[in-house]
Design an enzyme around this catalytic site. Structure first.
Site, PDB file in Angstrom:
ATOM      1  N   CYS A 116      17.681  41.349  39.537  1.00  8.22           N
ATOM      2  CA  CYS A 116      18.120  42.750  39.680  1.00  8.22           C
ATOM      3  C   CYS A 116      17.354  43.714  38.780  1.00  8.22           C
ATOM      4  O   CYS A 116      17.416  44.923  38.972  1.00  8.22           O
ATOM      5  CB  CYS A 116      19.616  42.860  39.413  1.00  8.22           C
ATOM      6  SG  CYS A 116      20.575  41.783  40.464  1.00  8.22           S
ATOM      7  N   HIS A 256      22.170  49.832  37.321  1.00  5.66           N
ATOM      8  CA  HIS A 256      22.186  48.827  38.392  1.00  5.66           C
ATOM      9  C   HIS A 256      23.590  48.801  39.007  1.00  5.66           C
ATOM     10  O   HIS A 256      24.588  48.805  38.287  1.00  5.66           O
ATOM     11  CB  HIS A 256      21.821  47.467  37.807  1.00  5.66           C
ATOM     12  CG  HIS A 256      21.989  46.328  38.759  1.00  5.66           C
ATOM     13  ND1 HIS A 256      21.509  46.367  40.050  1.00  5.66           N
ATOM     14  CD2 HIS A 256      22.605  45.124  38.616  1.00  5.66           C
ATOM     15  CE1 HIS A 256      21.815  45.228  40.656  1.00  5.66           C
ATOM     16  NE2 HIS A 256      22.483  44.462  39.814  1.00  5.66           N
ATOM     17  N   ASN A 286      25.682  45.256  46.104  1.00  8.60           N
ATOM     18  CA  ASN A 286      24.626  44.957  45.140  1.00  8.60           C
ATOM     19  C   ASN A 286      23.380  44.518  45.911  1.00  8.60           C
ATOM     20  O   ASN A 286      23.358  43.433  46.497  1.00  8.60           O
ATOM     21  CB  ASN A 286      25.109  43.850  44.194  1.00  8.60           C
ATOM     22  CG  ASN A 286      24.081  43.463  43.148  1.00  8.60           C
ATOM     23  OD1 ASN A 286      22.926  43.879  43.216  1.00  8.60           O
ATOM     24  ND2 ASN A 286      24.496  42.657  42.191  1.00  8.60           N
TER      25      ASN A 286
HETATM   26  N1  COA Z   1      38.672  37.903  47.460  1.00  8.85           N
HETATM   27  C1  COA Z   1      39.822  37.488  46.968  1.00  8.85           C
HETATM   28  N2  COA Z   1      39.941  36.748  45.871  1.00  8.85           N
HETATM   29  C2  COA Z   1      38.810  36.405  45.248  1.00  8.85           C
HETATM   30  C3  COA Z   1      37.550  36.811  45.699  1.00  8.85           C
HETATM   31  C4  COA Z   1      37.497  37.582  46.873  1.00  8.85           C
HETATM   32  N3  COA Z   1      36.345  38.021  47.401  1.00  8.85           N
HETATM   33  N4  COA Z   1      36.610  36.324  44.874  1.00  8.85           N
HETATM   34  C5  COA Z   1      37.244  35.646  43.913  1.00  8.85           C
HETATM   35  N5  COA Z   1      38.590  35.689  44.147  1.00  8.85           N
HETATM   36  C6  COA Z   1      39.639  35.077  43.386  1.00  8.85           C
HETATM   37  C7  COA Z   1      39.190  33.885  42.594  1.00  8.85           C
HETATM   38  O1  COA Z   1      39.110  32.738  43.421  1.00  8.85           O
HETATM   39  C8  COA Z   1      40.265  33.788  41.557  1.00  8.85           C
HETATM   40  O2  COA Z   1      41.389  33.158  42.125  1.00  8.85           O
HETATM   41  P1  COA Z   1      42.126  31.969  41.352  1.00  8.85           P
HETATM   42  O3  COA Z   1      42.593  32.580  40.085  1.00  8.85           O
HETATM   43  O4  COA Z   1      43.188  31.597  42.311  1.00  8.85           O
HETATM   44  O5  COA Z   1      41.062  30.931  41.154  1.00  8.85           O
HETATM   45  C9  COA Z   1      40.630  35.249  41.303  1.00  8.85           C
HETATM   46  O6  COA Z   1      40.128  35.986  42.417  1.00  8.85           O
HETATM   47  C10 COA Z   1      40.058  35.813  40.052  1.00  8.85           C
HETATM   48  O7  COA Z   1      38.703  35.454  40.005  1.00  8.85           O
HETATM   49  P2  COA Z   1      37.770  35.975  38.843  1.00  8.85           P
HETATM   50  O8  COA Z   1      36.420  35.375  39.006  1.00  8.85           O
HETATM   51  O9  COA Z   1      38.466  35.834  37.544  1.00  8.85           O
HETATM   52  O10 COA Z   1      37.726  37.526  39.216  1.00  8.85           O
HETATM   53  P3  COA Z   1      37.041  38.684  38.429  1.00  8.85           P
HETATM   54  O11 COA Z   1      38.025  39.727  38.082  1.00  8.85           O
HETATM   55  O12 COA Z   1      36.152  38.175  37.333  1.00  8.85           O
HETATM   56  O13 COA Z   1      36.120  39.301  39.543  1.00  8.85           O
HETATM   57  C11 COA Z   1      33.804  39.294  40.182  1.00  8.85           C
HETATM   58  C12 COA Z   1      35.105  38.525  40.140  1.00  8.85           C
HETATM   59  C13 COA Z   1      32.728  38.422  40.791  1.00  8.85           C
HETATM   60  C14 COA Z   1      33.995  40.538  40.994  1.00  8.85           C
HETATM   61  C15 COA Z   1      33.415  39.686  38.712  1.00  8.85           C
HETATM   62  O14 COA Z   1      33.477  38.562  37.888  1.00  8.85           O
HETATM   63  C16 COA Z   1      32.062  40.273  38.625  1.00  8.85           C
HETATM   64  O15 COA Z   1      31.821  41.355  39.090  1.00  8.85           O
HETATM   65  N6  COA Z   1      31.133  39.587  37.954  1.00  8.85           N
HETATM   66  C17 COA Z   1      29.789  40.052  37.836  1.00  8.85           C
HETATM   67  C18 COA Z   1      29.059  39.714  39.089  1.00  8.85           C
HETATM   68  C19 COA Z   1      27.756  40.422  39.218  1.00  8.85           C
HETATM   69  O16 COA Z   1      27.653  41.577  38.934  1.00  8.85           O
HETATM   70  N7  COA Z   1      26.747  39.704  39.668  1.00  8.85           N
HETATM   71  C20 COA Z   1      25.488  40.228  39.938  1.00  8.85           C
HETATM   72  C21 COA Z   1      24.683  40.324  38.713  1.00  8.85           C
HETATM   73  S1  COA Z   1      23.214  41.180  39.005  1.00  8.85           S
END
Ligand code: COA
Length: 329
Positions: A116, A256, A286
């Site tokens: 990214c 970003h 993204n």
């Molecule tokens: N829909 C519904 N539930 C979802 C889901 C979706 N699309 N994706 C994950 N979940 C669930 C998980 O399975 C988890 O459930 P569980 O507790 O039963 O296992 C729950 O939501 C919480 O997951 P978690 O990973 O703790 O959520 P979060 O608040 O951290 O949000 C992201 C997840 C991916 C949105 C967040 O971590 C994020 O934005 N990370 C950075 C990612 C990023 O920017 N990547 C690119 C880098 S360039």
């Protein structure tokens, strides 16, 4: 404070595929909801390439518009730099396919793999080339077809990413505006957090590799989130300190576009009011290396980024890579 400007952006454009994918579309294919996606990421819509469409197609469309805006010919281009992790083929560089499609016969073309941060790494390289006097007309792009490496059965990753390309022409500064400073960093200790393990020398093509889904993007979401907030904040603070500019003097922050919560945390860290932060993650998801040039172009077209505005660009991505570019647009 007076700055020495070496290079400036003279053309800026983007292109996305036509096909849209909304949160409602994801509700049909994985166990998710519009509410969850909107609340956790800010995303509503992403664009996904049609069958047969490749990264160099959308990069070429963006580049043609940027070249026209700069008022140059493809034949004037000295170097083509493309930040991508989803090139057309394993090799050669996708920048070479763009070169051919543009008819930019006099250019040298190469890709950079900085995920990214690819566009900001590219801008930094272009600024350095121009500073030495070696080249004058540089095409810098960030372009991705992330849809090609996404597992559409994995709700933790599939909702986050879209396809798109952005392009900038970088030329010697007219003396009054341009790039003031750039900082690029990497932290290879975090390389495994966001990775596509397969299709390289570690896991070459095999049935076993496909069965293990190693050809898809894998991400440790929460760890990436924390690292992104810290590293983007650190690099933004450092570039402001080193240029002695304050957030009050900045007209715009273009971060970003990975997640609206990461963007808010960055803005808070450098005390930037949200009305001076450009966010379009709801409209494109993204798009990796393409988010910043897409956002800059939209900001400019909406009148939020004007000539002579101080603008801060900040990125993070797989690697871990981090970038910050401060410029007077
Ligand atoms: N829909 C519904 N539930 C979802 C889901 C979706 N699309 N994706 C994950 N979940 C669930 C998980 O399975 C988890 O459930 P569980 O507790 O039963 O296992 C729950 O939501 C919480 O997951 P978690 O990973 O703790 O959520 P979060 O608040 O951290 O949000 C992201 C997840 C991916 C949105 C967040 O971590 C994020 O934005 N990370 C950075 C990612 C990023 O920017 N990547 C690119 C880098 S360039």
């Amino acid at each position: 404070m007076t700055y020495q400007y070496k290079s400036m952006i003279t053309g800026l454009a983007f292109s996305v595929p036509k096909k849209k994918m909304t949160n409602a579309d994801f509700e049909k294919i994985v166990d998710t909801t519009d509410e969850w996606i909107t609340e956790r990421t800010g995303m509503k819509v992403r664009y996904i390439g049609e069958e047969g469409q490749v990264t160099s197609d959308i990069c070429t469309e963006a580049a043609q518009k940027a070249i026209a805006e700069a008022g140059i010919s493809p034949l004037d281009i000295d170097i083509i730099i493309l930040g991508t992790i989803t090139g057309d083929v394993g090799f050669p560089a996708t920048a070479c396919f763009v070169q051919d499609k543009l008819g930019a016969e006099n250019a040298a073309a190469f890709d950079i793999s900085a995920a990214c941060s690819g566009f900001l790494y590219g801008l930094t390289i272009a600024d350095a080339f121009i500073s030495t006097g070696m080249y004058k007309n540089i095409l810098v792009m960030g372009g991705e077809m992330l849809s090609r490496i996404i597992d559409y059965t994995d709700r933790r990753t599939c909702v986050l990413f879209g396809d798109g390309a952005g392009a900038a022409i970088v030329q010697p500064s007219d003396g009054n505006r341009g790039i003031i400073k750039s900082i690029i960093r990497s932290d290879g200790r975090l390389a495994e957090l966001l990775i596509r393990p397969g299709c390289g020398s570690k896991y070459p093509a095999s049935q076993e590799m496909i069965d293990k889904k190693l050809h898809f993007l894998q991400m440790a979401g929460q760890e990436v989130f924390k690292a992104a907030v810290k590293s983007m904040g650190d690099v933004a603070v450092d570039i402001l300190e080193q240029t002695q500019l304050t957030s009050e003097e900045l007209a715009l922050l273009v971060p970003h576009q990975a997640n609206h919560r990461i963007i808010s945390a960055l803005a808070k860290r450098i005390k930037m009011p949200m009305e001076k932060v450009f966010i379009n993650v709801e409209r494109y998801g993204n798009t990796s290396a393409a988010t910043i040039p897409i956002a800059m172009t939209e900001a400019r077209d909406e009148g939020k980024l004007k000539r002579d505005d101080y603008c801060l660009l900040v990125s993070f991505g797989g690697g871990f890579t981090v970038g910050a570019v401060l410029l007077k647009y």
